[in-house]
Structures are given as C-alpha cells and as structure tokens.
Design a protein around this motif. Structure first.
Motif: not given
Length: 291
Positions: A97-99, A259-264, A288-291
C-alpha cells in the motif's frame, strides 16, 4: 465473326491473330474465375473459423459461469490455516500500500477498508482472493458468491473469483465496503455512494480498478500479486492451492493477504494479537511503506 482488316496481312494471318486473342481472353477469364474461387474459399474458411471460435468462446464462457455457481470453495478460502500464512510470509506479493494524506476513514470507531472494482475486471478477480482471505482473519463474511471475470480479455479471460455484490462483513476491529460497479459483461451493476465517489476521485483520479483504500491512510491500485496462472483453473483448485503454502498461487495470493493484514494491523492497534503478532504478518509488515 468478322475478321478485322489489317493492311499487309493475309486473311489466314488475321484469323490466327483473332484466335490467339480469344485464347488469351479465355485464359484471363479462367484465371479470374480461379482467383475469385480461391478468395471465396478463403473468406468462407475465415468465416467458419470465426464462427467456430465464437462458439467455443461461448461454451467456455457458459462453462465458467456454471462453475462460478459452486460456492463450496468459499469455506476453504475463508479458513486458510494460520500455518500457511506464517510459512508464506511476504511470499511473492508484488505490491504494498501507498500512503495517502487524508483523514482516517472510519465507520463509528472502526477503520474502514473500501474496495472498488467490477465483475468483468480480470485484475479485480485476482485481487479479491487476497482481500477476502485477509479480511477473514479479522471478521466473518456473509453473502459472498462465486463469480467469473469477462470472457473478452484474451489470456486473462474467465477467471474464477468471488463477488462483493451481495456480501456483508462483520468484525469487531474493522469495517468493509465493496462496490462492484459493473457486471461480467461491462453493464452497470452498483452505483457508489456520493461520499465514496468523492474518496475515489481524491485518491484514484485515473479511475484504476481494483482500488482499495485502507482506513483512509493507504491505497492499493491494481492487483498486488501475479494472477496469470488463474485462467483455466476452477475456484476449488485456486482455493485449495492457496491453502498449500508450497504452491506458487499461495505464495502470491497469501503473500498479498499478509500484506493487507499487516497494513490493517497498523490501524487496529495491532489487534487481534494472534493475527498481528503472527510470523507471516510480521514478515509482511517489514516490507510496508506505511507503518
């Protein structure tokens, strides 16, 4: 037939010239007839091949639609073992995902995942496998149905998948809304709310699908794993291969789900702990780029 008068030539010579001319004209007529016949046969051959290919294409499309009615695969998709997620980790995911620079998108106190796609779209068909499996770790689905993408996308035609058209999602951690804007043949299906249309216009000005907005803080556009192996597979085969961490499909689809799970998890306070602290999610979180 009268023989034209030609000075200096005998009647016999003039007759020979006429016969030669007639012979040449007859040969030309035969050649023209032959060429016309060959062209006619070629045109008929092309037409027959086209009708046969269209018939085969229609049969493949109808077979794909019939197969999509089988929804037994959904249980496999939504109950992929934790050990599979952990073994795959980031796997062969191709995007993160991108911020975004907007406010958090919530329903009540829950961050919301917004999906916008269409049933005809082959890359939406690919992405739904990962998105459904990821969200299954945070809540439960109802009304998910089998679907198949457009029959008119060349090598990426007739991909078995699910549709969010009639789906509802329940979770104590996050909210979800999915829009399928067009059906399998590209006809209008669902009309987005004005609020969601505004969000899409803000973060997805090119109108790319699939588009996913995660809590208003990050987005994905397009498929986040390589689904080129999916055409020709049944939905049951795809779900079963996702559950097998050694398969190429699992490495792609489950990797993207991690990846989706980590971002959520960045939006839920790393809850639930058994998902957010799992080895597979942590491996994806490192990318991830957005943390």
């Amino acid at each position: 037939m009268s023989i034209p008068s030609t000075p200096g030539k005998t009647g016999r010579e003039r007759l020979a010239e006429v016969k030669e001319l007639e012979a040449r004209q007859a040969k030309q007529r035969r050649m023209l007839a032959l060429v016309a016949g060959v062209v006619t046969i070629a045109v008929l051959g092309v037409a027959i091949l086209w009708f046969v290919s269209q018939g085969n294409k229609k049969k493949e499309s109808e077979s794909a639609e019939q197969q999509a009615r089988n929804s037994q695969f959904i249980k496999t998709l939504t109950t992929i073992p934790a050990a599979t997620y952990d073994k795959v980790g980031f796997g062969a995911a191709t995007g993160v995902p991108s911020a975004t620079d907007g406010p958090q998108d919530k329903v009540g106190d829950k961050p919301r995942v917004l999906y916008v796609g269409a049933e005809f779209c082959p890359f939406c068909a690919v992405e739904r496998w990962s998105l459904v499996s990821a969200l299954s770790r945070f809540g439960t689905w109802d009304g998910l149905g089998g679907a198949v993408s457009s029959p008119n996308e060349g090598a990426m035609s007739n991909i078995q998948t699910v549709t969010f058209k009639d789906a509802t999602y329940t979770s104590k951690y996050i909210a979800f809304k999915g829009w399928e804007t067009k059906d399998r043949m590209g006809e209008p299906l669902q009309t987005m709310s004005d609020a969601d249309s505004t969000l899409v216009s803000k973060y997805n000005d090119r109108g790319s699908i699939p588009f996913v907005l995660i809590g208003g803080k990050s987005t994905t556009q397009g498929a986040t794993w390589d689904g080129r192996s999916l055409p020709g597979m049944t939905n049951t085969e795809i779900a079963e291969q996702m559950a097998d961490p050694n398969s190429a499909i699992s490495k792609g689809a489950v990797g993207a789900a991690n990846v989706y799970s980590a971002q959520i998890c960045t939006l839920t306070g790393q809850q639930p702990a058994n998902v957010c602290n799992s080895a597979g999610v942590k491996a994806a979180a490192a990318k991830l780029e957005v943390k």
